[in-house]
Design a protein around this motif. Structure first.
Motif, PDB file in Angstrom:
ATOM      1  N   GLN A 101      -7.622   0.127   0.020  1.00 21.87           N
ATOM      2  CA  GLN A 101      -7.742  -1.146   0.739  1.00 21.87           C
ATOM      3  C   GLN A 101      -9.013  -1.146   1.586  1.00 21.87           C
ATOM      4  O   GLN A 101      -9.729  -2.141   1.624  1.00 21.87           O
ATOM      5  CB  GLN A 101      -6.490  -1.321   1.615  1.00 21.87           C
ATOM      6  N   ASP A 145      -6.072  -1.723  -4.821  1.00 24.63           N
ATOM      7  CA  ASP A 145      -5.514  -2.222  -3.568  1.00 24.63           C
ATOM      8  C   ASP A 145      -6.449  -3.249  -2.938  1.00 24.63           C
ATOM      9  O   ASP A 145      -7.448  -2.893  -2.318  1.00 24.63           O
ATOM     10  CB  ASP A 145      -5.250  -1.061  -2.596  1.00 24.63           C
ATOM     11  N   GLU A 146      -6.136  -4.496  -3.135  1.00 23.01           N
ATOM     12  CA  GLU A 146      -6.910  -5.625  -2.599  1.00 23.01           C
ATOM     13  C   GLU A 146      -8.399  -5.552  -2.932  1.00 23.01           C
ATOM     14  O   GLU A 146      -9.248  -5.567  -2.029  1.00 23.01           O
ATOM     15  CB  GLU A 146      -6.691  -5.753  -1.084  1.00 23.01           C
ATOM     16  N   THR A 183       0.838  -1.203   0.000  1.00 24.05           N
ATOM     17  CA  THR A 183       0.000   0.000   0.000  1.00 24.05           C
ATOM     18  C   THR A 183       0.872   1.253   0.000  1.00 24.05           C
ATOM     19  O   THR A 183       0.529   2.265  -0.635  1.00 24.05           O
ATOM     20  CB  THR A 183      -0.958  -0.013   1.211  1.00 24.05           C
TER      21      THR A 183
HETATM   22 MG   LIG Z   1      -1.924  -2.800   2.198  1.00 21.40          MG
END
Ligand SMILES: [Mg+2]
Ligand SMILES: Nc1ncnc2c1ncn2[C@@H]1O[C@H](COP(=O)(O)OP(=O)(O)OP(=O)(O)O)[C@@H](O)[C@H]1O
Length: 252
Positions: free
Chosen positions: A85, A176-177, A43
């Motif tokens: 995220q 992000d994810e 991140t």
């Molecule tokens: Mg992360």
């Protein structure tokens, strides 16, 4: 052509080298995975690439422009959009409005024009709405346009975040994810959606993801981060069979 070139970027937090000498090059339309254990610095790489943090070393070039030290909104306008995220939507706003606010750039009418509801205002507003609805339809969400964002199921909120990022017309999309918290069916659907938007919007994608089936299923190339450093990179097959990667991450 290269969409993104970062050379030797680093950042330190309270003596901890969160990211050290990280370099990456992404070509037009490429789909690259960024993986590694919790706290590896994934991140933080996104935060460096998007101007949230300033790198203490190195340089970042986006679409031929030096963006090192530029602010997040400038970097968005030069072509990099991201998701977070932890989902960041305007929770109380409708699905359509979440997409519309992101696409501010394509409307040129003045405040006066907006207040007076001039022809120019209506034309641009209509075009922006059509574009936002077209984006939502890519995600199968047109029928949810008037729903309040916070009432959407989790998987759809994730999709809406991607749609909103795409509304800024990026050439590079940083995810992000995106599959975090999704069930297997939603994850498979998401995988297909990412592949589809890459084709449709000619956008390069940098994907942080712990779901290895998603990563190996769609990424052409994978970079493995460990303790802020690149541990390995290569094709999904190469990295998943790399003993160091298995020890540091996959074998967990
Ligand atoms: Mg992360
Ligand atoms: N703003 C900050 N201030 C201080 N330390 C930070 C900050 N942001 C990140 N860190 C630290 O930097 C390291 C990398 O964190 P980062 O969030 O980038 O990891 P990650 O690879 O995304 O992990 P995860 O898979 O859990 O999301 C961690 O040790 C984290 O605690």
């Amino acid at each position: 052509m290269s969409v993104l070139t970062a050379k030797n970027i680093s950042v330190v937090f309270g003596g901890l080298k969160a990211v050290e000498d990280f370099s990456i090059e992404i070509s037009e339309g490429e789909l690259v995975g960024l993986i590694g254990p919790n706290g590896a610095g994934k991140t933080t790489v996104f935060n460096l690439l998007t101007g949230v943090y300033q790198p203490t070393t190195g340089s970042i070039t986006l679409n031929g422009q030096d963006v090192t030290g530029k602010k997040p909104e400038q970097i968005v306008s030069i072509g990099a959009a991201r998701t977070f995220q932890n989902i960041r939507l305007f929770k109380q706003m409708t699905v359509l409005d979440n997409v519309l606010v992101a696409d501010n750039g394509s409307r040129t009418y003045s405040v006066a024009s907006a207040l007076l509801r001039t022809t120019k205002y209506w034309k641009e507003e209509k075009a922006a709405r059509e574009k936002a609805m077209a984006l939502l339809s890519v995600f199968g969400m047109e029928s949810l346009a008037d729903a309040t964002a916070e009432n959407l199921p989790y998987g759809k909120q994730r999709k809406l975040e991607i749609a909103r990022a795409l509304a800024t017309n990026p050439t590079l999309l940083l995810l992000d994810e995106p599959a975090a918290g999704m069930n297997p069916t939603e994850t498979t659907e998401l995988m297909e959606t990412i592949a589809l938007i890459r084709e449709k919007f000619k956008v390069a994608v940098l994907l942080i993801e712990h779901d290895m089936s998603l990563v190996t299923g769609i990424c052409e190339r994978v970079i493995v981060l460990n303790f802020g450093n690149i541990l390995a990179q290569g094709t999904p097959q190469e990295v998943t069979s790399n003993p160091e990667v298995i020890t540091a991450y996959l074998g967990e």
